[in-house]
Design a protein around this motif. Structure first.
Motif, PDB file in Angstrom:
ATOM      1  N   ASP A 151       6.425  -7.540 -24.616  1.00  0.00           N
ATOM      2  CA  ASP A 151       6.139  -6.248 -24.449  1.00  0.00           C
ATOM      3  C   ASP A 151       5.845  -5.490 -23.308  1.00  0.00           C
ATOM      4  N   ALA A 152       4.900  -6.306 -22.585  1.00  0.00           N
ATOM      5  CA  ALA A 152       4.802  -5.929 -21.138  1.00  0.00           C
ATOM      6  C   ALA A 152       6.291  -5.844 -20.307  1.00  0.00           C
ATOM      7  N   ASN A 153       7.222  -6.713 -21.279  1.00  0.00           N
ATOM      8  CA  ASN A 153       8.991  -6.691 -20.360  1.00  0.00           C
ATOM      9  C   ASN A 153       9.258  -4.963 -20.858  1.00  0.00           C
ATOM     10  N   LYS A 154       8.459  -4.528 -22.046  1.00  0.00           N
ATOM     11  CA  LYS A 154       9.456  -2.993 -21.482  1.00  0.00           C
ATOM     12  C   LYS A 154       9.237  -2.131 -20.107  1.00  0.00           C
ATOM     13  N   LEU A 155       8.109  -2.390 -19.449  1.00  0.00           N
ATOM     14  CA  LEU A 155       7.516  -1.652 -18.738  1.00  0.00           C
ATOM     15  C   LEU A 155       8.869  -1.630 -17.477  1.00  0.00           C
ATOM     16  N   ASP A 156       9.427  -3.019 -17.674  1.00  0.00           N
ATOM     17  CA  ASP A 156      10.541  -2.391 -17.066  1.00  0.00           C
ATOM     18  C   ASP A 156      10.033  -2.454 -15.387  1.00  0.00           C
ATOM     19  N   GLU A 157       8.903  -3.382 -14.865  1.00  0.00           N
ATOM     20  CA  GLU A 157       8.453  -3.521 -13.686  1.00  0.00           C
ATOM     21  C   GLU A 157       8.425  -2.111 -12.561  1.00  0.00           C
ATOM     22  N   ALA A 158       7.716  -0.787 -14.071  1.00  0.00           N
ATOM     23  CA  ALA A 158       7.461  -0.151 -13.857  1.00  0.00           C
ATOM     24  C   ALA A 158       6.234   0.418 -12.924  1.00  0.00           C
ATOM     25  N   ASP A 159       5.426  -0.967 -13.460  1.00  0.00           N
ATOM     26  CA  ASP A 159       4.111  -1.003 -12.569  1.00  0.00           C
ATOM     27  C   ASP A 159       4.119  -1.492 -11.256  1.00  0.00           C
ATOM     28  N   TYR A 160       5.758  -1.954 -10.697  1.00  0.00           N
ATOM     29  CA  TYR A 160       5.098  -2.104  -9.724  1.00  0.00           C
ATOM     30  C   TYR A 160       5.494  -1.634  -8.383  1.00  0.00           C
ATOM     31  N   CYS A 161       5.674  -0.160  -8.876  1.00  0.00           N
ATOM     32  CA  CYS A 161       5.560   1.404  -7.853  1.00  0.00           C
ATOM     33  C   CYS A 161       4.287   1.323  -7.380  1.00  0.00           C
ATOM     34  N   ILE A 162       4.376   1.544  -6.066  1.00  0.00           N
ATOM     35  CA  ILE A 162       3.596   1.323  -4.773  1.00  0.00           C
ATOM     36  C   ILE A 162       2.721   3.046  -3.916  1.00  0.00           C
ATOM     37  N   GLN A 163       3.534   4.237  -5.333  1.00  0.00           N
ATOM     38  CA  GLN A 163       3.529   5.160  -4.401  1.00  0.00           C
ATOM     39  C   GLN A 163       4.285   6.089  -3.397  1.00  0.00           C
ATOM     40  N   CYS A 164       4.466   4.981  -3.164  1.00  0.00           N
ATOM     41  CA  CYS A 164       5.633   5.651  -0.921  1.00  0.00           C
ATOM     42  C   CYS A 164       6.072   7.140  -0.893  1.00  0.00           C
ATOM     43  N   GLY A 165       6.556   7.108  -2.258  1.00  0.00           N
ATOM     44  CA  GLY A 165       7.397   8.294  -1.657  1.00  0.00           C
ATOM     45  C   GLY A 165       8.478   8.351  -1.378  1.00  0.00           C
ATOM     46  N   ASN A 166       9.176   7.257  -1.014  1.00  0.00           N
ATOM     47  CA  ASN A 166      10.701   7.230  -0.835  1.00  0.00           C
ATOM     48  C   ASN A 166      11.722   7.545  -1.540  1.00  0.00           C
ATOM     49  N   CYS A 167      11.106   7.808  -2.580  1.00  0.00           N
ATOM     50  CA  CYS A 167      12.255   8.102  -3.635  1.00  0.00           C
ATOM     51  C   CYS A 167      11.675   9.631  -4.061  1.00  0.00           C
ATOM     52  N   TYR A 168      10.604   9.916  -4.006  1.00  0.00           N
ATOM     53  CA  TYR A 168      10.797  11.138  -3.969  1.00  0.00           C
ATOM     54  C   TYR A 168      11.334  12.125  -3.340  1.00  0.00           C
ATOM     55  N   TYR A 169      10.966  11.348  -1.999  1.00  0.00           N
ATOM     56  CA  TYR A 169      11.894  12.423  -0.287  1.00  0.00           C
ATOM     57  C   TYR A 169      13.007  11.989  -0.466  1.00  0.00           C
ATOM     58  N   CYS A 188       0.876  -0.981  -0.086  1.00  0.00           N
ATOM     59  CA  CYS A 188       0.195  -0.095   0.580  1.00  0.00           C
ATOM     60  C   CYS A 188       0.842   1.668   0.255  1.00  0.00           C
ATOM     61  N   GLY A 189       2.449   1.427   0.257  1.00  0.00           N
ATOM     62  CA  GLY A 189       2.985   2.355   0.842  1.00  0.00           C
ATOM     63  C   GLY A 189       2.676   3.156   1.261  1.00  0.00           C
ATOM     64  N   SER A 190       1.936   3.238   2.849  1.00  0.00           N
ATOM     65  CA  SER A 190       1.431   4.134   3.514  1.00  0.00           C
ATOM     66  C   SER A 190       1.991   4.206   4.540  1.00  0.00           C
ATOM     67  N   CYS A 191       2.786   3.220   4.978  1.00  0.00           N
ATOM     68  CA  CYS A 191       3.612   3.266   5.977  1.00  0.00           C
ATOM     69  C   CYS A 191       5.503   4.134   5.575  1.00  0.00           C
ATOM     70  N   ALA A 192       6.107   4.358   4.756  1.00  0.00           N
ATOM     71  CA  ALA A 192       7.631   4.805   4.770  1.00  0.00           C
ATOM     72  C   ALA A 192       7.870   6.185   4.966  1.00  0.00           C
ATOM     73  N   VAL A 193       8.685   5.695   6.310  1.00  0.00           N
ATOM     74  CA  VAL A 193       9.481   6.520   6.837  1.00  0.00           C
ATOM     75  C   VAL A 193      11.077   6.746   6.764  1.00  0.00           C
ATOM     76  N   LYS A 194      11.285   7.636   7.613  1.00  0.00           N
ATOM     77  CA  LYS A 194      12.406   7.762   7.558  1.00  0.00           C
ATOM     78  C   LYS A 194      13.704   7.084   9.080  1.00  0.00           C
ATOM     79  N   VAL A 195      14.749   6.147   8.919  1.00  0.00           N
ATOM     80  CA  VAL A 195      15.318   5.945   9.463  1.00  0.00           C
ATOM     81  C   VAL A 195      16.573   6.719   9.622  1.00  0.00           C
ATOM     82  N   ASN A 196      17.195   7.253  10.693  1.00  0.00           N
ATOM     83  CA  ASN A 196      18.852   7.882  10.415  1.00  0.00           C
ATOM     84  C   ASN A 196      18.909   7.816   8.814  1.00  0.00           C
TER      85      ASN A 196
END
Lengths: 323, 287
Positions: free
Chosen positions: A143-161, A63-71
């Motif tokens: 063709d599905a492999n072209k997505l390079d697993e980008a569809d597995y993103c769970i929108q947790c925001g870890n990369c963004y923050y 669900c990607g909702s519990c993303a936090v930072k540790v150290n």
């Protein structure tokens, strides 16, 4: 090895509605080897302070909702094992929200900036769909492999923050939105590739403002390497002929010309090619300082790679990209 | 111990805008008894920018560079983090994808070369740490850097992505890197404990977005200064160009005075080994 560890947790606390400044609670918690960060957050709430607030839902890394930072390390609380964090940081662990600037309460942040950028890349399939189909719309495995697993993103925001470019440039779309753009741009059923490419090629906010630090690749709990999707968007933009002629694109293309000529890069020539003559003028103070310190190679002294003929031949026979 | 020998991929910067990096690398290698064979045939690695334009070309060029180390039967060392990234990324992709490797080798065959995958690729820093050993360096220190507060600045492409770099960087953790701090201590210096040692300098957007670049390097440099750093030390010439050459522009953007010498990693080592300023090319440093 002992199956439990006594750990000191420094827990960020702030309530935007009532507090002037945040503070950290220090809590000693004995953690066992199989516990994840979410177990600790639950125990803080259930055993120490019922007012401690955080988002959680699935407990299964989806669900990607519990993303936090540790150290400072981007963490998906329900996935990341506490003992592994102890191996990195030792027995004092600091629990913080993804962004200290955007806190509502404790671990809960306002992800409005994340979602508005996500929305900006048209994160949905744009296709002429047959309203009464008589057969399946089959996507082949290739063709599905072209997505390079980008569809597995769970929108947790870890990369963004975790993205430093986002932190200093609030216009930058950031790795999650760009990964989503790639998710649909690589989908054979989608018809809006060019539309998205125009959006992501915008200077100041798009792919050309990625600083190439790989923080996103490190932060992603699904190991999707968002930066490689950004690279794919660059390549697709060139393929579709949608790259504007500007300093950033000339900088990428200029490497090819320089390598063809010298094998190694002609730094001065690259800046000139990228910036154009008027643009070069603004670099004169640095160029002069560098010249005085023997840091500028004059064109007539430009070193060349040995066996340059090989390089020229390989560039001619391999390079297919157009600009 | 058998004398260490490597094929040195200098990258372009060390032969142009940071000549002091090549000079000091050769000087300390000589002093420590490490043999570095220059790969004069090598081309530019594409610096992560050619990779955005022409993926196949950048693979072929990087594979060609590795071929020359393989021909010498030596492992390759790099002295630029971005060279390290692009060379090791190429190696990883070719070693794990026989089809891609065959395609690249088809091209290389046109010039009589073949990529085999027999040479490892590591940054010189990690050759010093893992192959040579800091103890052995420490035993040769003649001018310990006593009292000098060194802020290590690691540069992204030596530590991230960790799954790739951990093959060659002794398992350095990107969140708490230690190799340069440990080296500074082995040379007699104090290592500065500050949060920005593993942050990005912004080099790769310097032309199109100098504001982003200046803010990123500026916050790291001020963090170092506010934690009492006397010098900053980096293993990457691109980080060095950013923080050394652009220091006054960074200060302007940050609205604070920034005056701190930025040393290349081998310059720091060379000072402790008693090499002269001239041998280490310190006359080329701007800050």
């Amino acid at each position: 090895m002992s199956n439990t560890k006594k750990l000191t947790w420094k827990v960020f606390r702030f309530n935007k509605a009532t507090d002037y400044l945040p503070h950290y609670d220090t809590i000693e918690i004995e953690v066992s080897k199989d516990e994840v960060v979410l177990d600790v957050m639950n125990r803080i709430k259930w055993e120490h302070d019922g007012s401690f607030s955080y988002r959680r839902s699935c407990r299964h890394g989806i669900c990607g909702s519990c993303a936090v930072k540790v150290n400072g390390k981007a963490t998906l609380a329900c996935k990341d094992n506490v003992f592994e964090l102890v191996d990195i940081f030792g027995t004092t662990l600091t629990l913080e929200p993804q962004s200290l600037k955007r806190v509502y309460k404790d671990m809960i942040i306002d992800k409005g900036d994340f979602w508005s950028k996500y929305d900006a890349v048209k994160p949905y399939l744009i296709a002429d769909v047959e309203p009464h189909p008589e057969s399946e719309n089959v996507v082949s495995i290739a063709d599905a492999n072209k997505l390079d697993e980008a569809d597995y993103c769970i929108q947790c925001g870890n990369c963004y923050y975790a993205c430093p470019a986002v932190q200093v440039n609030e216009d930058y779309l950031g790795p999650a939105a760009l990964t989503k753009a790639w998710r649909f741009n690589s989908d054979v059923r989608d018809n809006a590739t060019n539309e998205r490419l125009i959006i992501v090629n915008e200077m100041g906010s798009g792919i050309w403002d990625c600083v190439k630090c790989f923080e996103c690749a490190e932060a992603c709990p699904k190991e999707l390497s968002p930066i490689s999707k950004i690279t794919s968007l660059h390549l697709q933009s060139f393929e579709k002929g949608l790259v504007e002629n500007n300093v950033a694109s000339r900088h990428a293309v200029g490497f090819k010309w320089s390598i063809m000529k010298h094998g190694i890069l002609d730094e001065g020539e690259l800046v000139k090619y990228s910036e154009g003559i008027p643009g070069v003028m603004k670099h004169i103070p640095e160029a002069y300082a560098m010249f005085k310190k023997g840091k500028i190679v004059m064109p007539w002294n430009m070193p060349k790679s040995k066996n340059l003929d090989e390089i020229k031949k390989l560039v001619a026979s391999t390079s297919t990209a157009k600009f | 111990m058998k004398k260490l020998r490597y094929a040195l991929y200098t990258g372009c910067t060390a032969r142009e805008s940071t000549p002091e990096l090549l000079k000091s690398t050769m000087a300390i290698a000589n002093k420590l008894g490490i043999e570095l064979v220059l790969l004069d045939e090598a081309s530019c690695c594409g610096a992560s920018h050619l990779q955005d334009f022409d993926d196949m070309l950048s693979l072929v060029l990087n594979a060609r560079n590795i071929c020359y180390a393989e021909k010498l039967g030596l492992h390759m060392v790099t002295i630029c983090n971005t060279c390290q990234l692009n060379t090791s990324l190429t190696k990883e992709r070719l070693d794990n994808d026989p089809e891609l490797k065959a395609k690249v080798n088809e091209k290389l065959a046109e010039v009589g070369l073949e990529y085999k995958g027999t040479s490892e690729v590591k940054h010189f820093l990690y050759a010093l740490q893992d192959d040579y050993g800091y103890d052995k360096i420490a035993s040769q220190v003649t001018k310990p850097l006593t009292g000098v507060n060194v802020a290590a600045f690691y540069g992204c492409h030596n530590i991230r992505p960790s799954h790739l770099q951990n093959h060659s960087n002794g398992g350095e953790n990107p969140y708490v890197p230690k190799s340069i701090d440990d080296l500074a201590v082995a040379l007699g210096a104090n290592s500065v404990d500050y949060g920005s040692s593993n942050k990005c300098c912004g080099f790769h957007v310097e032309l199109q977005n100098p504001k982003t670049a200046n803010r990123l390097s500026g916050s790291a440099m001020l963090d170092a200064i506010d934690n009492n750093a006397d010098i900053m030390v980096t293993p990457c010439p691109l980080c060095h160009l950013r923080m050394d050459v652009q220091q006054h522009n960074i200060a302007k953007e940050m609205g604070r005075e920034i005056k701190i010498p930025i040393l290349h990693l081998p310059q720091m080592v060379g000072l402790a080994l008693g090499l002269s300023d001239k041998e280490l090319g310190l006359n080329h440093n701007i800050s």
